[in-house]
Design an enzyme around this catalytic site. Structure first.
Site, PDB file in Angstrom:
ATOM      1  N   SER A  76       0.757   1.596  -0.443  1.00 43.67           N
ATOM      2  CA  SER A  76       0.239   1.402   0.920  1.00 43.67           C
ATOM      3  C   SER A  76      -0.813   0.302   1.032  1.00 43.67           C
ATOM      4  O   SER A  76      -1.248  -0.006   2.148  1.00 43.67           O
ATOM      5  CB  SER A  76      -0.337   2.709   1.458  1.00 43.67           C
ATOM      6  OG  SER A  76       0.686   3.552   1.927  1.00 43.67           O
ATOM      7  N   LYS A  90      -0.145  -2.343   3.585  1.00 44.83           N
ATOM      8  CA  LYS A  90      -0.551  -2.298   4.989  1.00 44.83           C
ATOM      9  C   LYS A  90      -1.646  -3.302   5.322  1.00 44.83           C
ATOM     10  O   LYS A  90      -1.869  -3.610   6.499  1.00 44.83           O
ATOM     11  CB  LYS A  90      -0.989  -0.886   5.367  1.00 44.83           C
ATOM     12  CG  LYS A  90       0.155   0.137   5.364  1.00 44.83           C
ATOM     13  CD  LYS A  90      -0.321   1.504   5.826  1.00 44.83           C
ATOM     14  CE  LYS A  90       0.819   2.505   5.934  1.00 44.83           C
ATOM     15  NZ  LYS A  90       1.300   2.987   4.624  1.00 44.83           N
ATOM     16  N   SER A 102      -3.361   5.860   7.001  1.00 49.76           N
ATOM     17  CA  SER A 102      -2.249   5.219   6.289  1.00 49.76           C
ATOM     18  C   SER A 102      -0.902   5.718   6.797  1.00 49.76           C
ATOM     19  O   SER A 102       0.055   5.859   6.033  1.00 49.76           O
ATOM     20  CB  SER A 102      -2.356   5.462   4.779  1.00 49.76           C
ATOM     21  OG  SER A 102      -1.534   4.560   4.064  1.00 49.76           O
ATOM     22  N   LYS A 120      -8.293  -0.106   1.412  1.00 47.88           N
ATOM     23  CA  LYS A 120      -6.965   0.506   1.521  1.00 47.88           C
ATOM     24  C   LYS A 120      -6.557   1.188   0.222  1.00 47.88           C
ATOM     25  O   LYS A 120      -6.610   0.585  -0.852  1.00 47.88           O
ATOM     26  CB  LYS A 120      -5.913  -0.549   1.884  1.00 47.88           C
ATOM     27  CG  LYS A 120      -4.607   0.068   2.346  1.00 47.88           C
ATOM     28  CD  LYS A 120      -4.754   0.743   3.690  1.00 47.88           C
ATOM     29  CE  LYS A 120      -3.690   1.780   3.957  1.00 47.88           C
ATOM     30  NZ  LYS A 120      -3.837   3.014   3.152  1.00 47.88           N
TER      31      LYS A 120
END
Length: 440
Positions: free
Chosen positions: A63, A66, A127, A252
């Site tokens: 993730s 992202k 997320s 993140k």
């Protein structure tokens, strides 16, 4: 006497041997060992790399993908293509993802207008994968077209080791028949730690508002609480407090079976921002899921504390600095035969404590300003840029920069103006040069 001499020889040998053993240990104590497959620590102002481990190796990023989606959304807002209040509805594909808790789904509603702000918060804080896909479809029309934008933007930003195959970081194989057009069903997003850090660097510098969202502990969407996966934020929760690190406000997390547990972190302390990337902390076989999740934050703590504890920003060379013996440039066709040059700004850099002596500077004169004899051609203005003064590291451990430039540099300018000789003096000079060359 011989016995005493022999004893002294033994003591001397032991001292020499102990110095050989102790010195490497002391040197090692000053270094850092990060328990991850790859890691990097970067100064967020200059892009200088303070620590690296396998930083060029392409690995799964889960993730952390992202961050690129965030960049493209914020860029679209900045360019006026959409705004925070722009609305969109959820198509069948992201709706199916949102209904699956295995995909961080929060259960979106179809036939309902969601604002970009609502979708972005769900993506950046929780997320959420479905809201990420919805944003990709809003901007590009389809996730397949959005993936093309991701890879084009990666090249534009200067990333070198990357492959984007979807907007979320999920494995394509988990998407079934819905994997983005133009990609393969068994592909996964990949990047090196260095490219991941560069993406984070561009995100926080180009769009610092991203930190307003990544630092939010919670938010709500459709009356459902969304909790930030970043345990390093200032939580009251006793389980998370052990992971708190001063100044952390992003960025993140990520996890897939391929990527393992990973985290791109950033913190600001005393006006200095650092960016760290930890990739795959599953390398030592820890069994507990909580320990696995927490380890990426513990290793980030280690990196950040190392950066803030061992490095400081120092002015190494003041404005007006001259390199001894190299600061006079010859001038042709001028009333003076030479001109002095100096740096027009100070050179400051984040350096490891005690490492100042390993930094030197060198001139890079703009060759386009020189004639065939290597001289500046008059007329020359005072303060005219003639090149740069570059900071060069001569030490043993140099990780370089994540940006394109190899070293920091400032402009070099002239200290005085040099007027051009009048036509008569130039005529006399040409005659002198002619006869000088003839007899020479």
């Amino acid at each position: 006497m011989k016995a005493k001499a022999s004893l002294w020889s033994i003591i001397t040998a032991l001292l020499v041997f102990s110095s050989i053993i102790v010195n490497p240990v002391m040197a090692k104590a000053d270094s850092i060992d990060v328990e991850a497959e790859a890691a990097i620590l970067v100064d967020a102002e200059t892009g200088k790399v303070l620590y690296g481990k396998n930083q060029d190796e392409m690995l799964g990023i889960a993730s952390m993908t992202k961050m690129m989606t965030e960049y493209l959304v914020l860029e679209a807002i900045d360019e006026g293509e959409i705004d925070w209040d722009t609305t969109t509805q959820i198509s069948d594909f992201p709706y199916s993802i949102s209904a699956d808790p295995a995909f961080s789904g929060i259960g979106l509603i179809q036939d309902k207008d969601y604002t970009v702000k609502e979708l972005y918060e769900a993506m950046a804080i929780y997320s959420d994968n479905a809201t990420t896909i919805a944003l990709a479809e809003l901007i590009a029309g389809s996730e397949g077209d959005f993936v093309q934008m991701m890879n084009q933007k990666a090249e534009e930003l200067g990333l070198t080791n990357y492959k984007f195959v979807n907007s979320t970081g999920l494995s394509n194989e988990h998407l079934g028949e819905n994997y983005p057009e133009g990609t393969q069903p068994d592909e996964e997003n990949l990047m090196s730690a260095e490219s991941t850090a560069l993406l984070a660097y561009r995100l926080v510098n180009d769009f610092p508002e991203a930190l307003d969202y990544s630092s939010m502990l919670t938010s709500e969407l459709d009356d459902q609480l969304m909790i930030n996966w970043n345990w390093m934020l200032p939580w009251d929760n006793a389980n998370f407090k052990q992971y708190y690190s001063e100044g952390v406000d992003g960025l993140k997390t990520g996890y897939t079976e391929l990527a393992g547990y990973c985290f791109t972190g950033t913190a600001e302390r005393n006006g200095k921002r650092l960016i760290s990337v930890i990739m795959n902390t599953d390398v030592d076989g820890i069994e507990s899921k909580r320990e696995k999740e927490g380890k990426r934050f513990k290793q980030t703590q280690k990196l950040l504390d190392y950066g803030y504890g061992k490095f400081e920003t120092k002015e190494l060379y003041p404005s007006g600095h001259q390199i001894e013996g190299e600061s006079l440039l010859p001038v042709s066709k001028g009333k003076q035969d030479e001109v002095e040059i100096v740096s027009d700004q100070p050179i400051s850099s984040i350096i490891k404590s005690g490492d100042e002596e390993n930094y030197q500077v060198t001139y890079n004169i703009d060759e386009s300003l020189l004639d065939e004899d290597g001289q500046l051609v008059a007329p020359i203005e005072k303060g005219q840029k003639v090149g740069t003064m570059e900071l060069v590291y001569d030490g043993d451990q140099d990780y370089g920069y994540i940006l394109e430039q190899e070293n920091q540099a400032v402009d070099v300018v002239t200290t005085d103006a040099v007027e051009k000789k009048n036509w008569f003096m130039l005529f006399l000079s040409s005659i002198g040069n002619f006869f000088g060359n003839l007899f020479g």
